[in-house]
Scaffold this motif. Structure first.
Motif, PDB file in Angstrom:
ATOM      1  N   VAL A 193      19.409  -8.313  -0.779  1.00  0.00           N
ATOM      2  CA  VAL A 193      20.503  -8.251  -1.741  1.00  0.00           C
ATOM      3  C   VAL A 193      20.836  -9.663  -2.189  1.00  0.00           C
ATOM      4  N   GLY A 194      20.846  -9.880  -3.499  1.00  0.00           N
ATOM      5  CA  GLY A 194      21.184 -11.176  -4.057  1.00  0.00           C
ATOM      6  C   GLY A 194      19.958 -11.955  -4.473  1.00  0.00           C
ATOM      7  N   SER A 195      20.202 -13.192  -4.801  1.00  0.00           N
ATOM      8  CA  SER A 195      19.150 -14.077  -5.278  1.00  0.00           C
ATOM      9  C   SER A 195      18.651 -14.946  -4.127  1.00  0.00           C
ATOM     10  N   PHE A 196      17.435 -15.434  -4.253  1.00  0.00           N
ATOM     11  CA  PHE A 196      16.901 -16.396  -3.299  1.00  0.00           C
ATOM     12  C   PHE A 196      17.383 -17.783  -3.708  1.00  0.00           C
ATOM     13  N   TYR A 197      17.586 -18.667  -2.753  1.00  0.00           N
ATOM     14  CA  TYR A 197      18.100 -19.987  -3.075  1.00  0.00           C
ATOM     15  C   TYR A 197      17.047 -20.877  -3.721  1.00  0.00           C
ATOM     16  N   THR A 198      15.802 -20.785  -3.274  1.00  0.00           N
ATOM     17  CA  THR A 198      14.738 -21.602  -3.852  1.00  0.00           C
ATOM     18  C   THR A 198      13.503 -20.746  -4.079  1.00  0.00           C
ATOM     19  N   LYS A 199      12.602 -21.276  -4.889  1.00  0.00           N
ATOM     20  CA  LYS A 199      11.326 -20.592  -5.095  1.00  0.00           C
ATOM     21  C   LYS A 199      10.564 -20.498  -3.782  1.00  0.00           C
ATOM     22  N   GLN A 200      10.636 -21.542  -2.983  1.00  0.00           N
ATOM     23  CA  GLN A 200       9.912 -21.552  -1.720  1.00  0.00           C
ATOM     24  C   GLN A 200      10.435 -20.480  -0.779  1.00  0.00           C
ATOM     25  N   ASP A 201      11.726 -20.178  -0.816  1.00  0.00           N
ATOM     26  CA  ASP A 201      12.275 -19.091   0.001  1.00  0.00           C
ATOM     27  C   ASP A 201      11.627 -17.769  -0.380  1.00  0.00           C
ATOM     28  N   LEU A 202      11.513 -17.519  -1.673  1.00  0.00           N
ATOM     29  CA  LEU A 202      10.862 -16.300  -2.141  1.00  0.00           C
ATOM     30  C   LEU A 202       9.412 -16.243  -1.683  1.00  0.00           C
ATOM     31  N   ILE A 203       8.699 -17.336  -1.824  1.00  0.00           N
ATOM     32  CA  ILE A 203       7.294 -17.383  -1.419  1.00  0.00           C
ATOM     33  C   ILE A 203       7.161 -17.162   0.086  1.00  0.00           C
TER      34      ILE A 203
ATOM     35  N   PRO B  89      21.633 -14.623   1.855  1.00  0.00           N
ATOM     36  CA  PRO B  89      22.925 -14.214   1.283  1.00  0.00           C
ATOM     37  C   PRO B  89      23.675 -13.276   2.221  1.00  0.00           C
ATOM     38  N   LYS B  90      24.957 -13.504   2.348  1.00  0.00           N
ATOM     39  CA  LYS B  90      25.800 -12.674   3.210  1.00  0.00           C
ATOM     40  C   LYS B  90      26.610 -11.718   2.345  1.00  0.00           C
ATOM     41  N   TYR B  91      26.759 -10.510   2.820  1.00  0.00           N
ATOM     42  CA  TYR B  91      27.557  -9.505   2.143  1.00  0.00           C
ATOM     43  C   TYR B  91      28.073  -8.536   3.176  1.00  0.00           C
ATOM     44  N   ARG B  92      29.058  -7.755   2.790  1.00  0.00           N
ATOM     45  CA  ARG B  92      29.642  -6.760   3.691  1.00  0.00           C
ATOM     46  C   ARG B  92      29.370  -5.380   3.111  1.00  0.00           C
TER      47      ARG B  92
ATOM     48  N   ASN C 176       0.827  -1.213   0.000  1.00  0.00           N
ATOM     49  CA  ASN C 176       0.000   0.000   0.000  1.00  0.00           C
ATOM     50  C   ASN C 176       0.863   1.265   0.000  1.00  0.00           C
ATOM     51  N   ALA C 177       1.851   1.291  -0.872  1.00  0.00           N
ATOM     52  CA  ALA C 177       2.762   2.424  -1.080  1.00  0.00           C
ATOM     53  C   ALA C 177       3.680   2.690   0.118  1.00  0.00           C
ATOM     54  N   HIS C 178       3.763   1.760   1.057  1.00  0.00           N
ATOM     55  CA  HIS C 178       4.688   1.881   2.181  1.00  0.00           C
ATOM     56  C   HIS C 178       5.836   0.908   1.972  1.00  0.00           C
ATOM     57  N   HIS C 179       7.033   1.396   2.196  1.00  0.00           N
ATOM     58  CA  HIS C 179       8.210   0.559   2.058  1.00  0.00           C
ATOM     59  C   HIS C 179       8.253  -0.435   3.209  1.00  0.00           C
ATOM     60  N   MET C 180       8.265  -1.709   2.895  1.00  0.00           N
ATOM     61  CA  MET C 180       8.321  -2.761   3.905  1.00  0.00           C
ATOM     62  C   MET C 180       9.773  -3.186   4.097  1.00  0.00           C
ATOM     63  N   LYS C 181      10.173  -3.290   5.355  1.00  0.00           N
ATOM     64  CA  LYS C 181      11.539  -3.696   5.682  1.00  0.00           C
ATOM     65  C   LYS C 181      11.508  -5.087   6.293  1.00  0.00           C
ATOM     66  N   MET C 182      12.664  -5.773   6.207  1.00  0.00           N
ATOM     67  CA  MET C 182      12.737  -7.123   6.735  1.00  0.00           C
ATOM     68  C   MET C 182      14.039  -7.300   7.500  1.00  0.00           C
ATOM     69  N   ASP C 183      13.932  -7.754   8.732  1.00  0.00           N
ATOM     70  CA  ASP C 183      15.096  -8.044   9.562  1.00  0.00           C
ATOM     71  C   ASP C 183      15.550  -9.465   9.245  1.00  0.00           C
ATOM     72  N   SER C 184      16.616  -9.560   8.455  1.00  0.00           N
ATOM     73  CA  SER C 184      17.130 -10.873   8.069  1.00  0.00           C
ATOM     74  C   SER C 184      18.496 -11.162   8.665  1.00  0.00           C
ATOM     75  N   GLY C 185      18.903 -10.348   9.631  1.00  0.00           N
ATOM     76  CA  GLY C 185      20.192 -10.561  10.255  1.00  0.00           C
ATOM     77  C   GLY C 185      21.347  -9.916   9.504  1.00  0.00           C
ATOM     78  N   THR C 186      21.045  -9.203   8.420  1.00  0.00           N
ATOM     79  CA  THR C 186      22.072  -8.493   7.666  1.00  0.00           C
ATOM     80  C   THR C 186      22.087  -7.042   8.122  1.00  0.00           C
ATOM     81  N   PRO C 187      23.123  -6.289   7.819  1.00  0.00           N
ATOM     82  CA  PRO C 187      23.197  -4.900   8.280  1.00  0.00           C
ATOM     83  C   PRO C 187      22.126  -3.986   7.685  1.00  0.00           C
ATOM     84  N   ASP C 188      21.566  -4.358   6.548  1.00  0.00           N
ATOM     85  CA  ASP C 188      20.606  -3.497   5.858  1.00  0.00           C
ATOM     86  C   ASP C 188      19.234  -4.156   5.851  1.00  0.00           C
TER      87      ASP C 188
END
Length: 180
Positions: free
Chosen positions: A134-144, A171-174, A117-129
């Motif tokens: 960032v990156g690709s999902f490993y499986t389709k089910q991960d994306l879903i 995915p891990k990145y610095r 609804n035009a609001h930016h949704m954030k996700m705490d995935s344990g990464t700094p951002d």
């Protein structure tokens, strides 16, 4: 062409309108390039390029798992999540879209940003951002699973949700900062 089934946005007006007009569903915007291998994989164009990738991987020391090559996601998952999510591709090379690349600080491609609804949704995935994936999902089910978690959180009024994936499939990145 990287998105024959998914809409490809190349202007700021297109991105603004899809963000504004997508109501009661999660909007996934994948920022990337049409010629980038990981973006093509994420968009499900890569199976025909697999022999070429295997040839070059011998010279570049790339592995199938580091690139997430085993499971293409977006176009195959679009119809499965169509009741609660829309997926669109954004061409990172388009001149007008650079405003969004700067705003979301997108330097690594592919990067995925979520809206509800035009609001930016954030996700705490344990990464700094928390602002993007960032990156690709490993499986389709991960994306879903990620889209479903964002949808459920958004329906409860949350603007940040926890990532439902185990840490080994994130995915891990610095982050590198200029002038620090």
């Amino acid at each position: 062409m990287s998105g024959f089934l998914l809409p490809t946005l190349t202007t700021k007006r297109d991105v603004d309108s899809i963000i504004r007009d997508t109501l009661d569903t999660v909007l996934l915007l994948r920022f990337g390039r049409a010629a980038d291998f990981l973006c093509l994989h994420l968009d499900d164009i890569v199976p025909s390029l697999l022999p070429l990738f295997l040839f070059f991987s011998l010279f570049l020391n790339l592995s199938l798992t580091c690139c997430g090559l085993l499971h293409p996601q977006l176009s195959k998952s679009a119809w499965k999540v169509s009741k609660f999510a829309n997926i669109a591709l954004v061409d990172a090379d388009a001149e007008e879209v650079q405003v969004y690349l700067n705003y979301f600080d997108i330097t690594l491609l592919p990067s995925t940003v979520f809206f509800f609804n035009a609001h930016h949704m954030k996700m705490d995935s344990g990464t700094p951002d928390h602002t993007k994936w960032v990156g690709s999902f490993y499986t389709k089910q991960d994306l879903i699973d990620v889209l479903e978690a964002i949808f459920r959180g958004a329906m409860k009024g949350k603007l940040i949700v926890r990532c439902p994936l185990p840490p080994e499939r994130i995915p891990k990145y610095r982050l590198l900062f200029k002038d620090v």
